[in-house]
Design a protein around this motif. Sequence first.
Motif, PDB file in Angstrom:
ATOM      1  N   THR A   8     -10.806  35.149 -37.364  1.00  0.00           N
ATOM      2  CA  THR A   8     -11.403  35.638 -36.123  1.00  0.00           C
ATOM      3  C   THR A   8     -10.424  36.614 -35.486  1.00  0.00           C
ATOM      4  O   THR A   8      -9.368  36.900 -36.042  1.00  0.00           O
ATOM      5  CB  THR A   8     -11.732  34.462 -35.172  1.00  0.00           C
ATOM      6  OG1 THR A   8     -12.475  34.964 -34.066  1.00  0.00           O
ATOM      7  CG2 THR A   8     -10.493  33.762 -34.660  1.00  0.00           C
ATOM      8  N   HIS A   9     -10.809  37.128 -34.315  1.00  0.00           N
ATOM      9  CA  HIS A   9      -9.900  38.056 -33.628  1.00  0.00           C
ATOM     10  C   HIS A   9      -9.196  37.343 -32.495  1.00  0.00           C
ATOM     11  O   HIS A   9      -9.791  36.539 -31.784  1.00  0.00           O
ATOM     12  CB  HIS A   9     -10.681  39.244 -33.079  1.00  0.00           C
ATOM     13  CG  HIS A   9     -11.219  40.101 -34.159  1.00  0.00           C
ATOM     14  ND1 HIS A   9     -10.422  40.943 -34.891  1.00  0.00           N
ATOM     15  CD2 HIS A   9     -12.462  40.225 -34.664  1.00  0.00           C
ATOM     16  CE1 HIS A   9     -11.142  41.559 -35.795  1.00  0.00           C
ATOM     17  NE2 HIS A   9     -12.390  41.142 -35.686  1.00  0.00           N
ATOM     18  N   ASP A  12      -6.087  42.219 -30.495  1.00  0.00           N
ATOM     19  CA  ASP A  12      -6.361  43.213 -31.539  1.00  0.00           C
ATOM     20  C   ASP A  12      -5.903  42.728 -32.917  1.00  0.00           C
ATOM     21  O   ASP A  12      -5.873  43.497 -33.873  1.00  0.00           O
ATOM     22  CB  ASP A  12      -5.735  44.572 -31.177  1.00  0.00           C
ATOM     23  CG  ASP A  12      -4.252  44.440 -30.882  1.00  0.00           C
ATOM     24  OD1 ASP A  12      -3.710  43.315 -31.015  1.00  0.00           O
ATOM     25  OD2 ASP A  12      -3.630  45.449 -30.504  1.00  0.00           O
ATOM     26  N   LYS A  13      -5.558  41.442 -33.027  1.00  0.00           N
ATOM     27  CA  LYS A  13      -5.106  40.899 -34.319  1.00  0.00           C
ATOM     28  C   LYS A  13      -6.196  40.061 -34.973  1.00  0.00           C
ATOM     29  O   LYS A  13      -7.031  39.485 -34.287  1.00  0.00           O
ATOM     30  CB  LYS A  13      -3.880  39.997 -34.130  1.00  0.00           C
ATOM     31  CG  LYS A  13      -2.688  40.692 -33.525  1.00  0.00           C
ATOM     32  CD  LYS A  13      -1.523  39.691 -33.426  1.00  0.00           C
ATOM     33  CE  LYS A  13      -0.465  40.158 -32.442  1.00  0.00           C
ATOM     34  NZ  LYS A  13      -0.878  40.043 -31.024  1.00  0.00           N
ATOM     35  N   THR A  14      -6.142  40.003 -36.310  1.00  0.00           N
ATOM     36  CA  THR A  14      -7.025  39.086 -37.025  1.00  0.00           C
ATOM     37  C   THR A  14      -6.209  37.831 -37.315  1.00  0.00           C
ATOM     38  O   THR A  14      -5.104  37.922 -37.852  1.00  0.00           O
ATOM     39  CB  THR A  14      -7.485  39.730 -38.353  1.00  0.00           C
ATOM     40  OG1 THR A  14      -8.123  40.959 -38.023  1.00  0.00           O
ATOM     41  CG2 THR A  14      -8.468  38.841 -39.083  1.00  0.00           C
ATOM     42  N   LYS A  20      -6.813  30.152 -33.430  1.00  0.00           N
ATOM     43  CA  LYS A  20      -7.157  30.849 -32.178  1.00  0.00           C
ATOM     44  C   LYS A  20      -6.955  29.975 -30.939  1.00  0.00           C
ATOM     45  O   LYS A  20      -6.386  30.419 -29.946  1.00  0.00           O
ATOM     46  CB  LYS A  20      -8.601  31.384 -32.220  1.00  0.00           C
ATOM     47  CG  LYS A  20      -9.003  31.993 -30.867  1.00  0.00           C
ATOM     48  CD  LYS A  20     -10.248  32.819 -30.889  1.00  0.00           C
ATOM     49  CE  LYS A  20     -10.671  33.132 -29.447  1.00  0.00           C
ATOM     50  NZ  LYS A  20     -11.710  34.124 -29.337  1.00  0.00           N
ATOM     51  N   GLU A 212      -8.872  42.715 -24.469  1.00  0.00           N
ATOM     52  CA  GLU A 212      -9.388  42.923 -25.827  1.00  0.00           C
ATOM     53  C   GLU A 212     -10.520  41.924 -26.131  1.00  0.00           C
ATOM     54  O   GLU A 212     -11.515  42.274 -26.776  1.00  0.00           O
ATOM     55  CB  GLU A 212      -8.222  42.758 -26.822  1.00  0.00           C
ATOM     56  CG  GLU A 212      -8.545  43.100 -28.260  1.00  0.00           C
ATOM     57  CD  GLU A 212      -8.934  44.558 -28.499  1.00  0.00           C
ATOM     58  OE1 GLU A 212      -8.490  45.444 -27.732  1.00  0.00           O
ATOM     59  OE2 GLU A 212      -9.706  44.800 -29.452  1.00  0.00           O
ATOM     60  N   SER A 213     -10.387  40.711 -25.624  1.00  0.00           N
ATOM     61  CA  SER A 213     -11.433  39.714 -25.881  1.00  0.00           C
ATOM     62  C   SER A 213     -12.730  40.108 -25.175  1.00  0.00           C
ATOM     63  O   SER A 213     -13.825  39.794 -25.646  1.00  0.00           O
ATOM     64  CB  SER A 213     -10.978  38.311 -25.451  1.00  0.00           C
ATOM     65  OG  SER A 213     -10.823  38.246 -24.057  1.00  0.00           O
ATOM     66  N   ARG A 216     -14.471  42.725 -27.358  1.00  0.00           N
ATOM     67  CA  ARG A 216     -15.052  42.201 -28.600  1.00  0.00           C
ATOM     68  C   ARG A 216     -16.228  41.258 -28.370  1.00  0.00           C
ATOM     69  O   ARG A 216     -16.895  40.871 -29.313  1.00  0.00           O
ATOM     70  CB  ARG A 216     -13.982  41.451 -29.399  1.00  0.00           C
ATOM     71  CG  ARG A 216     -12.963  42.385 -29.987  1.00  0.00           C
ATOM     72  CD  ARG A 216     -12.054  41.671 -30.956  1.00  0.00           C
ATOM     73  NE  ARG A 216     -11.042  42.576 -31.452  1.00  0.00           N
ATOM     74  CZ  ARG A 216     -11.205  43.378 -32.469  1.00  0.00           C
ATOM     75  NH1 ARG A 216     -12.341  43.395 -33.132  1.00  0.00           N
ATOM     76  NH2 ARG A 216     -10.230  44.189 -32.853  1.00  0.00           N
TER      77      ARG A 216
END
Length: 253
Positions: A8-9, A12-14, A20, A212-213, A216
Amino acid sequence: MAARREETHFGDKTVPLVDKQGLVDDVFHSVARRYDLMNDLMSGGLHRAWKDALVTAVNPPKSDRPFALLDLAGGTGDVAFRVVAAGGPGTRVTVCDINAEMLSVGRERAAERGYDDVVRFEQGNAEELAYPDRSFDCVTIAFGIRNVPRIERALAEAHRVLKIGGRFLCLEFSSVDVPGLETLYQLYSFNVIPAIGEAVTGDREAYKYLVESIRRFPKPKAFAQIIEEAHFRRVSFTPMTGGVVALHSGWRL
Ligand SMILES: C[S@@+](CC[C@H](N)C(=O)[O-])C[C@H]1O[C@@H](n2cnc3c(N)ncnc32)[C@H](O)[C@@H]1O
């Protein structure tokens, strides 16, 4: 053959899906003591109006009729306190949040307001609730769902613990739909918010993650579809402030 790890993200990282939650917990642990101040600074006080719209939709009875609200990812109790203030003597709120530090700030705030008897703060994961089936009249989640790694599980749990005829309400950042405002909003969120975050909490990365969240998170129509797939009915959403935020609603019927 090795099992495929779900990813998942996180910002900006996977990252592996299983990692998470721990990363999210670190973010809220780090900002808990300054969380409410940051909300005012980042939104220019607008979060108050958004939460008031949520409370209007919750519509707790003014009478002494019992009304049980579960506020998921309820953090420091902001939504809970507003619902109690709007409701009658039968209104009770359970704040469920995974983060002990956010809950501890919430308990202190409840004590200051004399709400110890009407608002309970309980640690729990929205993906796996410890409450019996059909135990709440209403379930809310404000600015919380995008932090939960498995959104579908949290929605299924919200549905399970709602009484038949109960309402699910979710306030979440959404996607700006006013031309021109979008560019301004992106500039503000990616530059100004992490800078304020760093100045106030000393944690720029935490606020980079939060911004970022938001980017997305599914568009409101797609999220409404996800809510429907969790068996809610009469699903709808109301964009606010040009789509910066949306109030999603669904009923257990
Ligand atoms: C942005 S805060 C929102 C707090 C509060 N609802 C408000 O609007 O002020 C997000 C909250 O989600 C909580 N959270 C994240 N993952 C969670 C999970 N799996 N279960 C329950 N709470 C979770 C965090 O600990 C944090 O308190």
